[in-house]
Write a protein that holds these residues in place. Structure first.
Motif, short mmCIF file in Angstrom:
data_model
loop_
_atom_site.label_atom_id
_atom_site.label_comp_id
_atom_site.label_asym_id
_atom_site.label_seq_id
_atom_site.Cartn_x
_atom_site.Cartn_y
_atom_site.Cartn_z
N ARG A 171 0.85 -1.18 0.00
CA ARG A 171 0.00 0.00 0.00
C ARG A 171 0.89 1.24 0.00
O ARG A 171 1.91 1.29 0.70
N ALA A 172 0.48 2.25 -0.76
CA ALA A 172 1.30 3.46 -0.89
C ALA A 172 1.55 4.14 0.44
O ALA A 172 2.62 4.70 0.68
N ILE A 173 0.56 4.11 1.35
CA ILE A 173 0.75 4.79 2.63
C ILE A 173 1.92 4.21 3.39
O ILE A 173 2.67 4.92 4.08
N TRP A 174 2.15 2.90 3.26
CA TRP A 174 3.28 2.29 3.95
C TRP A 174 4.58 2.55 3.20
O TRP A 174 5.66 2.53 3.79
N GLY A 175 4.49 2.82 1.91
CA GLY A 175 5.66 3.30 1.19
C GLY A 175 6.08 4.66 1.71
O GLY A 175 7.27 4.95 1.86
N ALA A 176 5.08 5.51 2.02
CA ALA A 176 5.37 6.83 2.59
C ALA A 176 5.99 6.70 3.97
O ALA A 176 6.97 7.40 4.30
N GLU A 177 5.45 5.81 4.80
CA GLU A 177 6.00 5.60 6.14
C GLU A 177 7.44 5.08 6.06
O GLU A 177 8.32 5.50 6.82
N LEU A 178 7.67 4.16 5.14
CA LEU A 178 9.01 3.64 4.95
C LEU A 178 9.96 4.73 4.49
O LEU A 178 11.09 4.85 4.99
N ALA A 179 9.52 5.55 3.54
CA ALA A 179 10.36 6.64 3.03
C ALA A 179 10.75 7.60 4.15
O ALA A 179 11.91 8.05 4.23
N LEU A 180 9.82 7.92 5.04
CA LEU A 180 10.12 8.81 6.15
C LEU A 180 11.16 8.20 7.08
O LEU A 180 12.09 8.89 7.55
N ALA A 181 11.01 6.90 7.35
CA ALA A 181 11.97 6.23 8.23
C ALA A 181 13.36 6.20 7.59
O ALA A 181 14.38 6.41 8.26
N LEU A 182 13.40 5.94 6.29
CA LEU A 182 14.69 5.92 5.58
C LEU A 182 15.30 7.32 5.53
O LEU A 182 16.51 7.48 5.67
N LEU A 183 14.44 8.31 5.33
CA LEU A 183 14.91 9.69 5.23
C LEU A 183 15.54 10.17 6.53
O LEU A 183 16.52 10.92 6.53
#
Length: 238
Positions: A194-206
């Motif tokens: 799901r895209a929302i978890w892609g966003a959460e992952l991106a924030l954690a990686l960032l």
């Protein structure tokens, strides 16, 4: 705050999310073979619902694969175009790690995750992750293998802290007896990212590494199937 647009079209779902802190707008629809025609109208609706300007985005997150060849290219192309217009960076995220991110947050006790996506042709996209401070960290590499190339599953004690995610576990491609027994005890509940978890992952990686946000021209797909190998030995977790 970091305002993100996340896109995932690597499977049958056209998944979009806008996230800024606790404010989230999302769309997650099953649209097999319709992504190219539907994604822009759905994106326009989502942006209209949010009231945000495209130029207000800080980054565009996209599922870079593995997954459907066409879907990966669509996500990469849309991400690149929007990022260029918004004058912001892109953050590529693995579809396998995105599923692992959701699974790890669904169960705070999980320590290890095995993710498998259906790659067709009786093969799977597979990766193993260790959860470290809330982030699933890849162990080894992402692979394209048959079910019988999977290494042995975790033992009974370790399995209590292990979760499976992805629609690959639900295929009938033929698993070993030990994996079949494991799947009977702990079936996968999550199927596609799901895209929302892609966003959460991106924030954690960032937060860990600001360089994960790259220039739009670096919005590239990852296919895995173009990694041809003749080595049939299991590699996951080695």
């Amino acid at each position: 705050m970091t305002r993100l647009l996340a896109i995932d079209t690597t499977g049958d779902f056209c998944s979009l999310a806008l996230k800024d802190g606790d404010t989230v707008f999302q769309c997650h629809q099953s649209l097999p073979r319709q992504h190219a025609r539907q994604i822009l109208p759905l994106l326009d609706q989502l942006i209209a619902e949010s009231g945000w300007a495209r130029t207000s985005l800080d980054a565009v997150v996209y599922g870079r694969g593995p997954g459907s060849f066409t879907g990966i290219r669509i996500a990469a192309g849309i991400a690149q175009g929007i990022a260029l217009g918004a004058d912001c960076g892109v953050i590529p995220v693995s579809t396998l790690q995105t599923l692992a991110m959701e699974a790890s947050h669904a169960d705070p006790d999980v320590r290890q995750l095995w993710v498998a996506l259906d790659a067709r042709m009786r093969e799977l996209y597979v990766a193993r992750y260790q959860v470290e401070q809330g982030l699933p960290v890849l162990q080894g590499e992402e692979l394209l293998i048959t079910p019988y190339q999977l290494p042995s599953p975790p033992d009974t004690e370790s399995m209590a802290f292990t979760r499976l995610a992805g629609n690959g576990w639900q295929t009938d491609y033929g698993f070993s007896d030990t994996w079949s027994a494991c799947l009977a005890l702990q079936p996968s509940t999550l199927t596609l990212p799901r895209a929302i978890w892609g966003a959460e992952l991106a924030l954690a990686l960032l937060q860990r590494d600001p360089t994960v946000s790259v220039a739009p021209e670096h919005a590239l797909p990852v296919y895995l199937r173009d990694k041809v190998t003749w080595d049939n030995k299991p590699k996951v977790g080695e």
